[in-house]
Design an enzyme around this catalytic site. Structure first.
Site, PDB file in Angstrom:
ATOM      1  N   PHE A 123      50.086  18.283  47.249  1.00  0.00           N
ATOM      2  CA  PHE A 123      48.961  17.867  47.040  1.00  0.00           C
ATOM      3  C   PHE A 123      48.568  17.671  45.741  1.00  0.00           C
ATOM      4  CE2 PHE A 123      44.138  18.633  47.351  1.00  0.00           C
ATOM      5  CZ  PHE A 123      43.927  17.893  48.489  1.00  0.00           C
ATOM      6  N   SER A 132      39.209  23.088  38.048  1.00  0.00           N
ATOM      7  CA  SER A 132      38.128  23.363  38.956  1.00  0.00           C
ATOM      8  C   SER A 132      37.144  22.140  39.147  1.00  0.00           C
ATOM      9  CB  SER A 132      37.480  24.359  38.607  1.00  0.00           C
ATOM     10  OG  SER A 132      38.106  25.756  38.562  1.00  0.00           O
ATOM     11  N   GLN A 282      42.186  64.100  44.265  1.00  0.00           N
ATOM     12  CA  GLN A 282      41.424  63.111  44.441  1.00  0.00           C
ATOM     13  C   GLN A 282      41.404  61.859  43.525  1.00  0.00           C
ATOM     14  OE1 GLN A 282      36.840  63.785  43.156  1.00  0.00           O
ATOM     15  NE2 GLN A 282      37.019  64.840  45.076  1.00  0.00           N
ATOM     16  N   GLU A 366      43.014  27.202  43.671  1.00  0.00           N
ATOM     17  CA  GLU A 366      41.831  27.224  44.611  1.00  0.00           C
ATOM     18  C   GLU A 366      40.421  27.278  44.185  1.00  0.00           C
ATOM     19  OE1 GLU A 366      42.195  25.825  47.737  1.00  0.00           O
ATOM     20  OE2 GLU A 366      44.153  26.128  47.866  1.00  0.00           O
ATOM     21  N   SER A 369      37.486  32.423  39.686  1.00  0.00           N
ATOM     22  CA  SER A 369      36.508  32.982  39.947  1.00  0.00           C
ATOM     23  C   SER A 369      35.059  32.853  39.020  1.00  0.00           C
ATOM     24  CB  SER A 369      36.932  34.613  39.540  1.00  0.00           C
ATOM     25  OG  SER A 369      37.856  35.154  39.843  1.00  0.00           O
TER      26      SER A 369
END
Length: 386
Positions: A123, A132, A282, A366, A369
């Site tokens: 692609f 982007s 913890q 893709e 962020s």
């Protein structure tokens, strides 16, 4: 492992794909990590096994020889494929959905051979100056009789070294719109063997054996008949690929993160310090709780996103939410898993350091962020005007 949110069909697909991944793909991870490539004979062997098992082109129409899985079923398959490396899971090729827009001779020349495993696509959208913000692509295609002459460069193109042809986006003109001049972007099927096409591998952090490449195009002559859709309609038909890619990336991250959590939990149940297992502290146990919570939240986002795609209702905002949360979740889970293993976490004897390194790019391809946050926030602001 959580199948509670799945239908019976989804559960059957998930169990079958997981068994295939664990038996046929995962045993080769160390070999590929060390060699930084998938040997050709192994690639052919695993591709044949994927085809025979029905896990090849599972997202393509059944009447054309594909698996015929809708988005809901594909999502759970992608979760399980995400448990192994991208270099291995991509051998079970899920062709770009945009190929379903092929018509006429394109179906026999490109679509069907890809589904049968005889040809491979890559692609070609991203460029050195356009990531982007894809509308900034500079690759040009100029009409010359019945052909177009293409010049430009693409970068970070996955698996271009093994591809037979490129799904390539190029500028074929400029349109005047109410918002000003806008590039007319067209999608072409470009055979890699054409004169003027050259491909070079890139050396990147993570995902060893899963090659990204740069592609140079110099006076490449491509028939106008190789346009997918209409001239200038490249972005319109790319939406199916873009939204699908974002949701399925997050699905892969669920599988990867779930495996990382399992490794960390097993270690926490056996490693002892100060008279008890580290899982009883913890500081460790709460990390596992956060992992489980975020993995399950991502799974539900993926399942909802897949359902919205299958119903033709998904929005850009929804796709960005799924991608953003899943990619960042995987970063947090692998980082905490590595921390729990301590020194063993950064040892190449364990898969955690590889997984931690591999997921870093998930927040970039893709859509970064930052881009996803921009898409989401702009939509929220439009929803609540002053």
């Amino acid at each position: 492992m959580s199948y509670a949110a799945y239908s019976e069909d989804q559960r059957m697909v998930a169990q079958g794909v997981r068994a295939f991944v664990e038996k046929e793909l995962m045993p080769h991870e160390d070999l590929i990590e060390k060699a930084d490539k998938v040997p050709e004979d192994l690639f052919r062997e695993l591709k044949k096994k994927a085809i025979d098992a029905g896990y090849y082109a599972l997202n393509m129409p059944e009447e054309l020889g594909g698996g015929g899985l809708g988005q809901r079923l594909r999502a759970v398959a992608e979760i399980e494929l995400g448990r192994t490396t991208r270099a291995l899971n991509i051998i079970c090729n899920r062709p770009a959905p945009i190929l379903k827009a092929c018509t006429g001779d394109q179906i026999e020349t490109y679509l069907k051979p890809v589904i049968r495993g005889e040809r491979w696509e890559c692609f070609g959208l991203t460029e050195p100056g356009a990531g982007s913000d894809a509308r900034q692509i500079a690759t040009r295609a100029v009409r010359d009789g019945d052909d177009y002459i293409i010049n430009g460069e693409k970068i970070f193109i996955t698996m271009a070294m093994v591809a037979d042809f490129i799904i390539l986006f190029a500028v074929t003109g400029v349109d005047e719109t109410p918002k000003g001049p806008q590039k007319r972007i067209t999608c072409f099927l470009v055979d890699k063997c054409l004169p003027g096409v050259s491909v070079s591998p890139l050396e990147l952090v993570g995902n060893r054996g899963f090659k990204s490449c740069s592609i140079a195009l110099e006076d490449v002559r491509v028939p106008a008949a190789n346009i997918i859709g209409e001239e200038g309609g490249g972005f319109a038909i790319a939406k199916s690929w873009i939204f699908s890619g974002r949701v399925m990336l997050s699905a892969n991250m669920v599988g990867l993160a779930e495996r990382a959590m399992g490794i960390a939990a097993q270690y926490a149940n056996t490693r002892r310090a100060f008279g008890k297992t580290i899982g009883q502290f913890q500081g460790t146990s709460f990390k596992l709780a956060d992992m489980a919570m975020e993995i399950e939240a991502t799974r539900l986002l993926v399942l909802n996103g897949a359902a919205r795609m299958e119903d033709g209702l998904i929005t850009q905002r929804e796709a960005s939410i799924v991608n953003l949360y899943g990619s960042e979740m995987a970063g947090r889970v692998t980082d905490n898993a590595l921390q729990m293993l301590g020194g063993m976490g950064v040892s190449k004897e364990w898969p955690i350091e590889r997984m931690w390194r591999d997921v870093r790019v998930e927040r970039i391809w893709e859509g970064t962020s930052e881009i996803h946050r921009d898409i989401i926030s702009k939509d929220v602001l439009r929803e609540f005007p002053a």
